[in-house]
Design a protein around this motif. Structure first.
Motif, PDB file in Angstrom:
ATOM      1  N   VAL A 113      49.239  44.543  43.761  1.00 35.79           N
ATOM      2  CA  VAL A 113      49.001  44.666  42.143  1.00 35.79           C
ATOM      3  C   VAL A 113      48.265  43.450  41.537  1.00 35.79           C
ATOM      4  N   TRP A 114      48.702  42.250  42.474  1.00 34.74           N
ATOM      5  CA  TRP A 114      48.136  40.706  41.979  1.00 34.74           C
ATOM      6  C   TRP A 114      46.567  40.863  42.366  1.00 34.74           C
ATOM      7  N   GLN A 115      46.209  41.446  43.625  1.00 33.17           N
ATOM      8  CA  GLN A 115      45.008  41.362  43.977  1.00 33.17           C
ATOM      9  C   GLN A 115      43.936  42.196  43.228  1.00 33.17           C
ATOM     10  N   ASP A 116      44.604  43.528  42.578  1.00 32.06           N
ATOM     11  CA  ASP A 116      43.937  44.269  41.678  1.00 32.06           C
ATOM     12  C   ASP A 116      43.726  43.752  40.347  1.00 32.06           C
ATOM     13  N   ASP A 168      36.962  40.600  43.283  1.00 29.39           N
ATOM     14  CA  ASP A 168      38.186  39.520  43.374  1.00 29.39           C
ATOM     15  C   ASP A 168      37.604  38.338  44.027  1.00 29.39           C
ATOM     16  N   LYS A 169      38.467  37.338  43.465  1.00 28.60           N
ATOM     17  CA  LYS A 169      37.955  36.071  43.760  1.00 28.60           C
ATOM     18  C   LYS A 169      39.095  35.010  43.872  1.00 28.60           C
ATOM     19  N   MET A 223      46.635  35.916  47.097  1.00 31.68           N
ATOM     20  CA  MET A 223      46.762  36.745  45.900  1.00 31.68           C
ATOM     21  C   MET A 223      45.411  36.927  45.173  1.00 31.68           C
ATOM     22  N   ALA A 224      44.455  36.124  45.063  1.00 32.55           N
ATOM     23  CA  ALA A 224      43.112  36.326  44.556  1.00 32.55           C
ATOM     24  C   ALA A 224      43.170  36.809  43.403  1.00 32.55           C
ATOM     25  N   GLY A 234      41.718  35.521  40.595  1.00 32.90           N
ATOM     26  CA  GLY A 234      40.330  35.411  40.027  1.00 32.90           C
ATOM     27  C   GLY A 234      39.780  36.677  39.975  1.00 32.90           C
ATOM     28  N   LYS A 235      39.446  37.198  38.748  1.00 28.87           N
ATOM     29  CA  LYS A 235      38.552  38.429  38.871  1.00 28.87           C
ATOM     30  C   LYS A 235      37.133  38.242  38.153  1.00 28.87           C
ATOM     31  N   TYR A 236      36.111  38.207  39.053  1.00 26.88           N
ATOM     32  CA  TYR A 236      34.820  38.259  38.656  1.00 26.88           C
ATOM     33  C   TYR A 236      34.184  39.453  37.843  1.00 26.88           C
ATOM     34  N   CYS A 237      33.858  39.242  36.589  1.00 24.30           N
ATOM     35  CA  CYS A 237      33.805  40.471  35.737  1.00 24.30           C
ATOM     36  C   CYS A 237      32.330  40.453  35.116  1.00 24.30           C
ATOM     37  N   ARG A 238      31.818  41.417  34.590  1.00 22.76           N
ATOM     38  CA  ARG A 238      30.597  41.550  34.001  1.00 22.76           C
ATOM     39  C   ARG A 238      30.932  41.922  32.528  1.00 22.76           C
TER      40      ARG A 238
END
Lengths: 620, 132, 79
Positions: free
Chosen positions: A238-241, A286-287, A294-295, A297-301
């Motif tokens: 869940v955290w990774q997502d 994921d970042k 856990m990653a 960070g969510k790289y988004c557009r």
């Protein structure tokens, strides 16, 4: 020189006025008394920044510090702490950042950098192992924070870890952030403005050295257990997502999501801002921070008016303060607003709060289109958000008072707006509306840097023992105010503990393996209490009238009941707040005006601080 | 050899554990693997690591590199650290470090694959199986 | 017919509330949901954030099967 396990062993001191670079061996008593990270920051800011110093003057000092766990083989030893006298509060301030900087600093051979003075021209600090240079960089001045990072990476190489400021930091906005790793921020307390006031655009670090540890075999054993426990944890996915974005829905369901400048704590449109929507609508990749499974960070557009941008985030705080608090309509809108703040170099918490405050003032008629320069500053308008943050970063028009924080803007605009300038000590409130959570309210009131959630986060405690209960709440807040900041001293992320439930025993076992020191976890908690009191003492030394009056929430929270949502009509009373504070001060060994007694300071090994404050007549 | 690069989050735990296992140190630059951020250009990460192709074996002027059990190894005693293999490697997967007098490369110990939180490096664990 | 279900409460969450066990074995009626299991384990709404059943994220309405393990975690508390 004896090798100091867990540490690089050297403090780097850079005077930008003279261009002098010097190295000091890490002192044994500094390490044993203050651990690292935030502890080092508190120590140097208290000892070296003279009372009355202008936070944006050359007399202030910026302390950038890793901790003993940073860069070491364990989950997420990734935290770098930035400390200085805060331009937002006039008190001690700090903020930390994840990413990849903390370890790099130690690999280069330094546990901390103390930045003094002011460079004659815009400059950046170049560090590659023993090579340390203050390099002029006029061409980067005025550039966005993330664009600056890219420009320096292009020039120096990907292995350099870089912290930058944007135009807001250059211009002295008191909530300007330090930025690193494309969208991570040390956002709070205006550390970016302190950098800007020193003409320091960036710090770039690369190191090739090793961090020595006392017991590598022991460390490997504990670290292996920790990594295995994390891998087997059913919530890891869940955290990774979703990372921290998942909390938006929960926060809304329990009546804690700041909405329309904290007038409400329930946002009818929260589903559009959820972690699920982040994942489905704008997520790219994921970042992770350094060595972290856990990653989050969510790289988004995000797209806005024909422009496509990339950013890290938005995570929960940003979604709350920019999203529901400004009543934006979609996660993509929040993401674009997030991107604007990142490039301008603005804290998304204070920045979101400043815009929401402006919107409320506008809708109430306290300011008009004449004041805003034509901006229709209404809740829900991304256009207005973008225009207002640009004005803040440039400190033009309404952006000038706002650039000094909502407390200052309320003083400038009047009309009763002080009541809904949502801040404590001059620092804007982060993402948990707390009228229905007395311990969380107290945590915000007493947080040492101003209204920030990270020192003590206790909403679940309120839910568990009763949301109207007052008794016993202060003890919980104090317990958390010692254990959570300990992670900021050790230079390690606490999410693996607080979110995935990795037992604290692991960290207690890591400490001797890394440092060779025999302190128990309880010993470390005493050091954390020492740091807490030293930070409080900074305020007491700074201002003759510092104390209880600085620990007050905005009037809105004890005069306006919650209008709607799951906690409709609930409120906290003035009497409740006073009881919470009395109990808190008593348990801390402070007087009822919120000042540490000499006895308490002496108990914590701060006898010299007690003597100084006694001589000034500030404590008894 | 196929790495599942799409899953890489850039955490560099692979670099860190490589230095811990092979040098007994905390030092991601002393590692036979590199994570490279391509976020600015391609919104992704790259992992650079030896695929044991053996091109460097013939390139080495002193015969210090050989294949043992499907793993390309550098003999530190014979190596003169001339740097020819580093230049020759088609993957850029041999790394110089100022404190080590021979190039550092993957020895297929498999520890990075074991710890990678995303299974990006599972293919490296297979090499170990072949090697052992 | 009743079914046996195990609720595993993350240690950090169990520590929030005195008396909350880290592992609770439950005997629930057939057709019971995650919400029923959490209530039976003493977890009030708002106290938990993530619930995972059989490796999959679940919510209060998720139906349980005999032998299921329900893992509960606290809501996020931020950096």
């Amino acid at each position: 020189m004896r090798e100091m396990h867990g540490y690089a062993g050297t403090i780097l001191r850079v005077n930008l006025s003279t261009g002098t670079v010097s190295r000091e061996p890490l002192a044994e008593d500094l390490v044993s008394d203050y651990i690292g990270g935030r502890g080092f920051g508190a120590h140097f800011v208290y000892r070296e920044v003279p009372p009355g110093a202008d936070p944006l003057g050359p007399g202030n000092k910026l302390v950038v510090a890793a901790g003993p766990f940073s860069g070491v083989f364990l989950p997420s030893g990734a935290k770098t702490n930035f400390s200085a006298k805060s331009p937002a509060t006039g008190l001690y301030g700090d903020s930390n950042i994840g990413g990849h900087l903390a370890g790099e600093l130690k690999y280069a051979g330094y546990d901390a950098i103390i930045v003094e003075g002011r460079a004659p021209v815009p400059s950046y600090l170049f560090i590659e192992d023993d090579k340390v240079e203050v390099r002029p960089c006029e061409k980067l001045w005025g550039m966005g924070a993330i664009k600056t990072e890219k420009a320096l990476k292009d020039e120096l190489g990907d292995e350099f870890q870089i912290a930058t400021i944007g135009p807001a930091g250059e211009n002295g906005v008191v909530f300007a952030s330090v930025n690193h790793d494309i969208g991570r921020q040390a956002g709070r307390c205006g550390m970016g403005a302190v950098m800007g006031s020193k003409n320091l655009k960036a710090i770039a670090v690369r190191g090739t050295k090793s961090v020595p540890v006392a017991d590598m075999a022991g460390l490997r054993k504990v670290a292996d257990e920790m990594f295995s426990a994390l891998a087997a944890n059913p919530a890891l996915k869940v955290w990774q997502d979703q990372g921290l974005a998942q909390v938006t829905t929960w926060s809304n369901s329990i009546g804690a999501l700041p909405t329309r400048n904290f007038r409400q704590n329930f946002y009818e449109n929260a589903e559009a801002l959820s972690g699920e929507r982040m994942r489905s609508d704008i997520h790219v990749r994921d970042k992770a921070c350094f060595a972290c499974p856990m990653a989050t960070g969510k790289y988004c557009r995000a797209r806005y008016r024909g422009e496509t941008v990339f950013l890290e985030g938005p995570e929960y705080e940003t979604t709350a303060l920019i999203g529901s608090n400004c009543a934006l309509g979609s996660i993509e809108e929040v993401a674009y607003a997030n991107y604007m703040c990142d490039e301008l170099g603005l804290d998304t918490i204070s920045g979101g709060s400043a815009v929401a405050f402006t919107m409320e003032c506008f809708e109430r008629g306290i300011i008009t289109k004449e004041d805003t320069g034509g901006i229709e500053a209404r809740f829900g308008s991304l256009d207005a958000f973008v225009e207002i943050v640009k004005l803040i970063a440039a400190r033009k028009g309404i952006g000038e008072p706002l650039s000094r924080g909502v407390r200052a803007a309320a003083a400038a605009w009047g009309g009763g707006s002080e009541d809904f300038a949502i801040q404590v000590k001059g620092l804007e409130w982060s993402g948990y509306e707390s009228r229905g959570a007395p311990s969380m309210m107290l945590a915000y009131m007493t947080c040492d840097i101003g209204a920030h959630h990270n020192r003590a986060w206790s909403i679940t405690h309120d839910i568990a023992v009763g949301r109207n209960v007052i008794d016993g709440k202060a003890a919980k807040v104090i317990e958390l105010q010692h254990v959570r900041p300990l992670f900021d001293c050790l230079g390690v992320c606490r999410l693996q503990w607080v979110e995935l439930g990795l037992p604290l025993e692991y960290y207690a076992r890591l400490y001797p393996a890394v440092t060779g020191r025999q302190d128990t976890w309880d010993d470390l908690l005493v050091k954390s209490e020492r740091i807490w009191n030293l930070v409080r003492a900074f305020g007491v030394r700074e201002r003759a009238d510092f104390g209880r009056a600085d620990d007050q929430p905005p009037r809105r929270f004890y005069t306006e009941p919650v209008p709607d949502g799951p906690l409709a009509r609930s409120r906290i009373t003035r009497e409740d707040l006073d009881r919470l504070l009395d109990e808190y001060y008593d348990l801390r060994g402070w007087d009822r005006n919120g000042r540490p007694t000499a006895k308490t300071l002496e108990r914590l090994g701060l006898g010299d601080v007690a003597a100084e404050l006694l001589a000034m007549g500030r404590i008894s | 050899m196929k790495l599942d690069l799409d899953r890489c989050t850039g955490c560099k735990l692979c670099q860190l554990v490589c230095s811990v296992v092979n040098f007994g140190e905390n030092n991601p630059k002393k590692a036979g693997i590199r994570v490279v951020s391509r976020l600015f250009t391609d919104a992704r990460y790259d992992v650079v690591v030896c695929d044991q192709c053996g091109v460097c074996i013939d390139a080495c002027p002193v015969g210090a590199i050989s294949m043992e059990d499907d793993v390309v190894r550098i003999d530190p005693d014979m190596c003169t650290n001339c740097g020819v293999c580093v230049e020759t490697c088609p993957n850029g997967a041999l790394f110089s470090h100022p404190d080590v007098d021979y190039p550092i490369k993957c020895v297929a110990c498999g520890e990075c694959a074991r710890l990678c939180p995303r299974g990006v490096l599972d293919a490296l664990a297979d090499v170990r199986k072949v090697a052992s | 017919m009743n079914m046996k279900v195990t609720v595993e409460i993350s240690r950090v969450l169990a520590a929030i509330r005195p008396g909350l066990a880290e592992r609770v074995e439950l005997d629930l009626p057939e057709g019971a949901t995650v919400g029923d299991a959490l209530a039976a384990a003493g977890l009030v709404q708002g106290l938990w954030g993530i619930v995972v059943v059989g490796g999959k994220v679940a919510d209060v309405s998720t139906k349980l099967s005999p032998g299921d393990k329900v893992a509960v975690f606290p809501p996020v508390s931020g950096g």
